[in-house]
Motif scaffolding. Structure first.
Motif, short mmCIF file in Angstrom:
data_model
loop_
_atom_site.label_atom_id
_atom_site.label_comp_id
_atom_site.label_asym_id
_atom_site.label_seq_id
_atom_site.Cartn_x
_atom_site.Cartn_y
_atom_site.Cartn_z
N THR A 5 49.77 29.17 34.90
CA THR A 5 50.31 28.54 36.10
C THR A 5 51.79 28.28 35.85
OG1 THR A 5 48.17 27.53 36.38
CG2 THR A 5 49.99 26.53 37.61
N LEU A 8 50.73 33.04 37.73
CA LEU A 8 49.57 33.69 38.36
C LEU A 8 49.34 33.19 39.78
CD1 LEU A 8 47.11 33.86 35.34
CD2 LEU A 8 48.11 35.80 36.52
N ASP A 9 49.63 31.90 40.01
CA ASP A 9 49.56 31.38 41.39
C ASP A 9 50.40 32.27 42.31
OD1 ASP A 9 48.36 29.25 40.11
OD2 ASP A 9 49.48 27.71 41.20
N PHE A 12 49.00 36.10 42.58
CA PHE A 12 47.82 36.26 43.44
C PHE A 12 48.15 35.90 44.89
CE2 PHE A 12 45.33 35.78 39.34
CZ PHE A 12 44.91 37.09 39.32
N GLN A 13 49.00 34.88 45.05
CA GLN A 13 49.43 34.50 46.40
C GLN A 13 50.17 35.67 47.06
OE1 GLN A 13 48.69 31.31 47.84
NE2 GLN A 13 49.13 32.70 49.51
N LEU A 15 49.78 38.82 46.50
CA LEU A 15 48.87 39.93 46.79
C LEU A 15 47.83 39.58 47.86
CD1 LEU A 15 48.30 41.27 43.16
CD2 LEU A 15 49.82 42.21 44.93
N ALA A 16 47.80 38.32 48.28
CA ALA A 16 46.79 37.87 49.24
C ALA A 16 47.15 38.22 50.68
CB ALA A 16 46.57 36.36 49.11
N ARG A 21 50.59 43.75 50.37
CA ARG A 21 49.86 44.79 49.63
C ARG A 21 50.27 46.18 50.09
NH1 ARG A 21 45.57 41.45 50.38
NH2 ARG A 21 44.49 42.85 51.81
N LEU A 79 52.40 43.11 37.70
CA LEU A 79 51.07 43.49 38.20
C LEU A 79 50.03 43.43 37.08
CD1 LEU A 79 51.75 46.48 40.62
CD2 LEU A 79 51.23 44.11 41.19
N ALA A 82 48.41 39.98 36.41
CA ALA A 82 47.35 39.60 37.35
C ALA A 82 46.07 40.40 37.06
CB ALA A 82 47.80 39.83 38.79
N GLU A 83 46.26 41.70 36.84
CA GLU A 83 45.14 42.60 36.57
C GLU A 83 44.39 42.17 35.32
OE1 GLU A 83 46.71 46.54 36.27
OE2 GLU A 83 44.99 47.27 35.13
N TRP A 85 44.37 39.25 33.83
CA TRP A 85 43.69 37.95 33.93
C TRP A 85 42.27 38.18 34.46
CZ3 TRP A 85 40.89 34.89 37.03
CH2 TRP A 85 40.65 33.59 36.56
N ILE A 86 42.16 38.98 35.52
CA ILE A 86 40.83 39.25 36.10
C ILE A 86 39.97 40.03 35.12
CG2 ILE A 86 39.56 40.21 38.05
CD1 ILE A 86 42.12 40.16 39.69
N ASN B 3 43.53 48.91 51.98
CA ASN B 3 43.88 47.57 51.54
C ASN B 3 42.74 46.56 51.75
OD1 ASN B 3 46.52 47.93 50.44
ND2 ASN B 3 47.12 48.50 52.52
N LEU B 8 40.15 41.57 50.36
CA LEU B 8 41.15 41.36 49.30
C LEU B 8 42.03 40.14 49.58
CD1 LEU B 8 42.19 45.05 48.52
CD2 LEU B 8 41.04 43.48 46.97
N ASP B 9 42.31 39.88 50.87
CA ASP B 9 43.03 38.64 51.22
C ASP B 9 42.30 37.45 50.60
OD1 ASP B 9 44.39 40.37 52.90
OD2 ASP B 9 44.33 39.03 54.63
N PHE B 12 42.27 37.48 46.53
CA PHE B 12 43.54 37.09 45.90
C PHE B 12 43.88 35.64 46.23
CE2 PHE B 12 44.45 41.83 45.82
CZ PHE B 12 44.36 41.92 44.44
N GLN B 13 43.56 35.25 47.47
CA GLN B 13 43.78 33.85 47.86
C GLN B 13 42.95 32.92 46.97
OE1 GLN B 13 46.02 32.91 50.47
NE2 GLN B 13 45.74 31.13 49.20
N ALA B 16 44.51 32.46 43.59
CA ALA B 16 45.88 31.94 43.58
C ALA B 16 45.94 30.44 43.27
CB ALA B 16 46.55 32.22 44.93
N ARG B 21 40.90 29.26 39.32
CA ARG B 21 40.91 30.16 38.15
C ARG B 21 40.21 29.50 36.96
NH1 ARG B 21 46.07 31.13 39.73
NH2 ARG B 21 47.01 30.09 37.95
N TRP B 85 42.14 47.14 42.67
CA TRP B 85 43.22 47.34 43.63
C TRP B 85 44.56 47.34 42.89
CZ3 TRP B 85 47.81 45.60 45.29
CH2 TRP B 85 48.31 46.20 46.45
N ILE B 86 44.75 46.35 42.02
CA ILE B 86 46.01 46.25 41.26
C ILE B 86 46.14 47.44 40.32
CG2 ILE B 86 47.45 44.82 39.76
CD1 ILE B 86 45.80 42.40 40.57
#
Lengths: 118, 118
Positions: A5, A8-9, A12-13, A15-16, A21, A79, A82-83, A85-86, B3, B8-9, B12-13, B16, B21, B85-86
């Motif tokens: 933090t 990543l906030d 991801f925000q 990409l939301a 995107r 990128l 974020a990738e 982390w998931i 997309n 995905l919205d 990722f939301q 975020a 997390r 996606w990423i």
């Protein structure tokens, strides 16, 4: 470090949003100027510039200016953060399922063997 | 499809937010009840329930109820959708860089050869 933090906030925000995107999608095929990026969208240039600012702040995209043209490009490290982390959380969960599966398999085997003894 | 809006919205939301997390992080080590998930946070139970609802709606987490206990778990397919996606965009950009590198390498080689001719 664990949840990084606020980096990543922001990622991801960023990409939301479907427009952001779509911009990343377009940039993944090569760098582009702000006006090239704006062209396919039924959106004002300032709105696109605002989306680009969100992407740049998040670290997913970078830009440089030559003369009057600002060129945007993907920042793969942003990128990747974020990738990964998931991916790490998903992999950890899947390893856990694998261990559980192995344990159940072993239990079944032991039960079958003990069953044969009696 | 490209997309995958709005899936995905929502994904990722959902990712975020640092509390959400941390919940995914905890669940990646195994399923947990809502009260177990709430325990480490200085946050009301309803606030955690709200975060869990966001995660469930996004498809990153699922839950089931036995008696009075609701147990939450990771939904790997949900997480994988966001991760892939990423990964796809990053890989596309990196392949492009590789091709550019190969092209420059070839140009250099040709130039050196032509230089030797004259």
């Amino acid at each position: 470090m664990l949840n990084q933090t606020p980096a990543l906030d922001l990622l991801f925000q960023a990409l939301a949003d479907p427009t952001r995107r779509a911009i990343v999608e377009r940039l993944s095929r090569g760098p582009a100027s702000v006006s090239d990026l704006a062209a396919p969208f039924a959106m004002s240039l300032p709105a696109i510039v605002q989306h680009l600012a969100v992407l740049e702040t998040s670290g997913a995209v970078s830009s440089s200016k030559t003369g009057r043209v600002r060129t945007c490009r993907i920042e793969p490290n942003g990128l990747r953060a974020a990738e990964q982390w998931i991916a790490t959380r998903r992999a950890s969960w899947e390893r856990r399922l694998d261990r559980l599966d192995a344990y159940l398999h072993k239990m079944k085997h032991l039960e079958a063997r003990d069953g044969n003894k009696h």
